[in-house]
Design an enzyme around this catalytic site. Structure first.
Site, mmCIF file in Angstrom:
data_model
loop_
_atom_site.group_PDB
_atom_site.id
_atom_site.type_symbol
_atom_site.label_atom_id
_atom_site.label_comp_id
_atom_site.label_asym_id
_atom_site.label_seq_id
_atom_site.Cartn_x
_atom_site.Cartn_y
_atom_site.Cartn_z
ATOM 1 N N ARG A 162 62.009 14.168 22.394
ATOM 2 C CA ARG A 162 61.647 15.505 21.877
ATOM 3 C C ARG A 162 60.224 15.504 21.311
ATOM 4 N NH1 ARG A 162 65.549 15.596 24.293
ATOM 5 N NH2 ARG A 162 67.540 16.583 23.819
ATOM 6 N N SER A 234 69.837 22.796 19.407
ATOM 7 C CA SER A 234 69.927 21.743 18.386
ATOM 8 C C SER A 234 68.874 22.004 17.320
ATOM 9 C CB SER A 234 69.652 20.368 19.007
ATOM 10 O OG SER A 234 70.559 20.143 20.049
ATOM 11 N N GLU A 332 64.238 19.791 14.820
ATOM 12 C CA GLU A 332 63.676 19.803 16.180
ATOM 13 C C GLU A 332 62.971 21.151 16.412
ATOM 14 O OE1 GLU A 332 66.426 18.728 19.431
ATOM 15 O OE2 GLU A 332 65.635 20.465 20.492
HETATM 16 C C1 LIG Z 1 71.333 27.494 23.333
HETATM 17 C C2 LIG Z 1 70.141 26.555 23.372
HETATM 18 C C3 LIG Z 1 70.259 25.321 23.972
HETATM 19 C C4 LIG Z 1 69.162 24.452 24.034
HETATM 20 N N1 LIG Z 1 69.320 23.234 24.631
HETATM 21 C C5 LIG Z 1 68.280 22.386 24.694
HETATM 22 C C6 LIG Z 1 68.436 21.120 25.348
HETATM 23 O O1 LIG Z 1 69.488 20.791 25.859
HETATM 24 N N2 LIG Z 1 67.370 20.282 25.365
HETATM 25 C C7 LIG Z 1 66.167 20.630 24.823
HETATM 26 O O2 LIG Z 1 65.235 19.807 24.872
HETATM 27 N N3 LIG Z 1 65.984 21.816 24.205
HETATM 28 C C8 LIG Z 1 67.010 22.703 24.140
HETATM 29 N N4 LIG Z 1 66.848 23.918 23.522
HETATM 30 C C9 LIG Z 1 65.561 24.252 22.912
HETATM 31 C C10 LIG Z 1 64.640 25.105 23.805
HETATM 32 O O3 LIG Z 1 65.370 25.766 24.802
HETATM 33 C C11 LIG Z 1 63.535 24.277 24.467
HETATM 34 O O4 LIG Z 1 62.770 23.607 23.489
HETATM 35 C C12 LIG Z 1 62.610 25.140 25.316
HETATM 36 O O5 LIG Z 1 61.726 24.318 26.031
HETATM 37 C C13 LIG Z 1 61.794 26.135 24.496
HETATM 38 O O6 LIG Z 1 61.149 26.996 25.411
HETATM 39 P P1 LIG Z 1 60.554 28.379 24.953
HETATM 40 O O7 LIG Z 1 59.773 28.921 26.099
HETATM 41 O O8 LIG Z 1 61.634 29.244 24.431
HETATM 42 O O9 LIG Z 1 59.573 27.932 23.794
HETATM 43 P P2 LIG Z 1 59.228 28.706 22.458
HETATM 44 O O10 LIG Z 1 60.392 28.668 21.537
HETATM 45 O O11 LIG Z 1 58.626 30.016 22.757
HETATM 46 O O12 LIG Z 1 58.103 27.745 21.886
HETATM 47 C C14 LIG Z 1 58.432 26.440 21.458
HETATM 48 C C15 LIG Z 1 57.138 25.738 21.005
HETATM 49 O O13 LIG Z 1 56.279 25.565 22.136
HETATM 50 C C16 LIG Z 1 55.052 26.266 21.970
HETATM 51 N N5 LIG Z 1 54.711 26.833 23.281
HETATM 52 C C17 LIG Z 1 55.503 27.599 24.059
HETATM 53 N N6 LIG Z 1 54.880 27.860 25.230
HETATM 54 C C18 LIG Z 1 53.678 27.257 25.184
HETATM 55 C C19 LIG Z 1 52.567 27.155 26.091
HETATM 56 N N7 LIG Z 1 52.568 27.739 27.282
HETATM 57 N N8 LIG Z 1 51.464 26.454 25.690
HETATM 58 C C20 LIG Z 1 51.439 25.857 24.471
HETATM 59 N N9 LIG Z 1 52.458 25.921 23.591
HETATM 60 C C21 LIG Z 1 53.561 26.607 23.935
HETATM 61 C C22 LIG Z 1 55.317 27.301 20.878
HETATM 62 O O14 LIG Z 1 54.136 27.596 20.149
HETATM 63 C C23 LIG Z 1 56.350 26.590 20.021
HETATM 64 O O15 LIG Z 1 55.737 25.701 19.131
HETATM 65 C C24 LIG Z 1 67.925 24.827 23.461
HETATM 66 C C25 LIG Z 1 67.791 26.095 22.859
HETATM 67 C C26 LIG Z 1 68.886 26.959 22.829
HETATM 68 C C27 LIG Z 1 68.724 28.318 22.216
#
Ligand SMILES: Cc1cc2nc3c(=O)[nH]c(=O)nc-3n(C[C@H](O)[C@H](O)[C@H](O)COP(=O)(O)OP(=O)(O)OC[C@H]3O[C@@H](n4cnc5c(N)ncnc54)[C@H](O)[C@@H]3O)c2cc1C
Length: 347
Positions: A162, A234, A332
Site C-alpha cells: 500500500r 480498509s 490506509e
Molecule cells: C469498498 C472498497 C473496497 C476497497 N478495496 C480495496 C482493495 O481491495 N485494495 C486496495 O488496495 N484498495 C481498496 N480500496 C481503496 C481504493 O479503492 C483504492 O485505493 C483506489 O485505488 C482509490 O482510487 P480512487 O480513484 O478512488 O482514488 P481517490 O480516493 O480519488 O484518491 C486516492 C489518493 O490518490 C490521489 N490521486 C488520485 N488520482 C490521482 C492522480 N491521477 N494523480 C495523482 N494523485 C491521484 C488522491 O489525491 C488521493 O490522495 C477499496 C475501497 C472501497 C471503498
C-alpha cells in the site's frame, strides 16, 4: 472552473464537504490551465479520482482537480505479452473487465476495487494475492515542478505494501496521467491467496474468468457496497511488527494470526481486523460512524455521518489497539487535510 462544488457524491464515504474551486480535467491542456490558475491564486490543489480512498475532513479551500482523462490503448502485443496504456480517469473495475474480455490477463485478482486507474499506483492497490505494481511497466505523470510530462519506470516507483513514491517524495509534485501495464496472453492464474484457492477448489482448469468471478463473489459477500453504505474500504493498513512482539501476543492471546514478511529482522504482518475485533470494536458505532459488522477493518457511514465522527471513531480504535496490544495502527485512507506527520496528497 466551477466554484463551491459539493464533494459528497464524489467521495465513497459520502461525507459532506465542498470545494472552493473545482475543475473536471479531461485533457492535459485543461490540467495545465487549471494548475496555472491555482498557482496565480496561490491555491492548494487536491487531485481526486473516484474518491474511494480519501477522508475529506472539511471543505477544501483550494482547487480540486477531478481527473477524467479517458482511453485504453494497446501499445504492443507479441502474442505472449501485451502492453496496455490506460488513462487515469478510466474506472478501475471496467478496465480490469476490458482486459479480461480481450484476453489480456493478470489483473483479474484486482477486480471490483473501486476507483480509477490513476490512483492504482498511488497506494499500489492489492487484493487476493496480487498488487498492481507487479503488472505496471511505467507511470506517465505531469511533473508540477518542471511543468512537463515524464515517464517513471515501475522500478523507480518504490512499490511496497500500500505504498509508492507517489505517496511520499512525489506526493505533491506528480499528477498521474496514464499507466502502462504489462499483461499476459497466457491464462496462468494466481491462487496464492488461500480464500481464493478455496473458493475455486475442485475447478479444473481455473481460468482468469473464473478467478475474476470468484473475486467479485467474495468481495460482494464481505465488503459493503459504498452506494449503499458509505465507506472507503480498509481504513487501516495491516501492521508489520517484530516477530518477538508477535510471539508475546501469542502467549497472551493464543490465536494471533499473522505471516512472516521479508525484512532485515524477523517481521510478522498481522490483520488489523483481528486487533480491532479483539479490542471490541467490530460492529460498534460512534455517532453515525461505525465499524462494519462483517469486517472490522472497514469503517462505515451509517447515514449523515460527519467527517469528525469518522475521525473520532478512528482515533478511539487506534488508542485502544495501542493500549491493549502496543501496536500503532496506521490509516490506509488518505486524510484531507493530512493527519500530523501522515501521508496525504494536498499541495
Ligand atoms: C469498498 C472498497 C473496497 C476497497 N478495496 C480495496 C482493495 O481491495 N485494495 C486496495 O488496495 N484498495 C481498496 N480500496 C481503496 C481504493 O479503492 C483504492 O485505493 C483506489 O485505488 C482509490 O482510487 P480512487 O480513484 O478512488 O482514488 P481517490 O480516493 O480519488 O484518491 C486516492 C489518493 O490518490 C490521489 N490521486 C488520485 N488520482 C490521482 C492522480 N491521477 N494523480 C495523482 N494523485 C491521484 C488522491 O489525491 C488521493 O490522495 C477499496 C475501497 C472501497 C471503498
Amino acid at each position: 472552473m466551477q466554484q463551491n462544488v459539493d464533494l459528497q457524491p464524489l467521495n465513497t464515504f459520502a461525507l459532506p464537504a465542498r470545494a472552493r474551486w473545482f475543475c473536471a480535467v479531461e485533457s492535459l491542456a485543461t490540467l495545465q490551465q487549471a494548475l496555472q490558475f491555482a498557482q496565480a491564486q496561490a491555491l492548494p490543489v487536491l487531485v481526486l479520482g473516484g474518491g474511494s480512498n480519501v477522508l475529506l475532513r472539511e471543505d477544501f479551500p483550494g482547487l480540486v482537480l477531478h481527473m477524467q482523462l479517458r482511453g485504453v490503448q494497446r501499445l504492443a502485443d507479441d502474442g505472449d505479452t501485451v502492453r496496455v496504456q490506460a488513462a487515469c480517469g478510466e474506472n478501475w473495475h471496467d478496465f480490469v473487465s476490458t482486459c479480461l474480455t480481450r484476453g489480456w490477463h493478470g489483473l483479474e485478482n484486482l477486480a471490483l476495487i473501486p476507483g480509477r486507474v490513476g490512483a492504482a499506483p498511488i497506494q499500489n492497490i492489492g487484493a487476493y494475492g496480487v498488487e498492481a505494481g507487479e503488472r505496471i511497466e511505467s507511470v506517465q505523470v505531469f511533473n508540477r515542478e518542471t511543468a512537463s510530462v515524464e515517464s517513471i519506470a515501475a522500478a523507480d516507483c518504490g512499490f511496497g505494501y500500500r505504498d509508492s513514491v507517489f505517496k511520499r517524495q512525489y506526493r505533491d509534485s506528480r499528477i498521474i496521467l496514464q499507466v502502462v501495464f504489462r499483461l499476459q496472453r497466457s491464462a496462468a492464474v494466481n491462487l496464492s491467496y488461500s480464500a481464493l484457492a478455496q473458493a475455486l477448489a475442485g475447478q479444473q482448469p481455473v481460468t482468469p474468468q473464473a478467478v475474476f468471478d470468484a473475486v467479485c463473489r467474495i468481495r460482494r459477500s464481505r465488503l459493503p457496497d459504498p452506494a449503499v453504505l458509505g465507506n472507503a474500504g480498509s481504513f487501516f493498513k495491516n501492521p508489520v511488527i517484530p516477530a518477538a512482539l508477535h510471539r508475546d501476543l501469542q502467549q497472551r492471546y493464543g490465536d494471533v494470526p499473522g505471516h512472516a514478511v521479508e525484512g532485515a529482522e524477523p517481521l510478522i504482518k498481522l490483520p488489523a481486523a483481528w486487533l480491532i475485533e479483539r479490542a471490541g470494536w467490530k460492529g460498534r458505532r460512534l455517532g453515525q460512524a461505525g465499524v462494519y459488522e462483517k469486517q472490522a477493518l472497514v469503517l462505515v457511514n451509517h447515514g449523515g455521518a460527519r467527517a469528525q465522527d469518522v475521525v473520532d471513531l478512528a482515533q478511539a480504535i487506534m488508542a485502544d489497539v495501542q493500549q491493549q496490544f502496543g501496536i500503532a495502527l496506521e490509516p490506509e485512507v488518505q486524510w484531507v487535510p493530512p493527519r500530523q506527520g501522515a501521508d496525504a496528497r494536498v499541495g
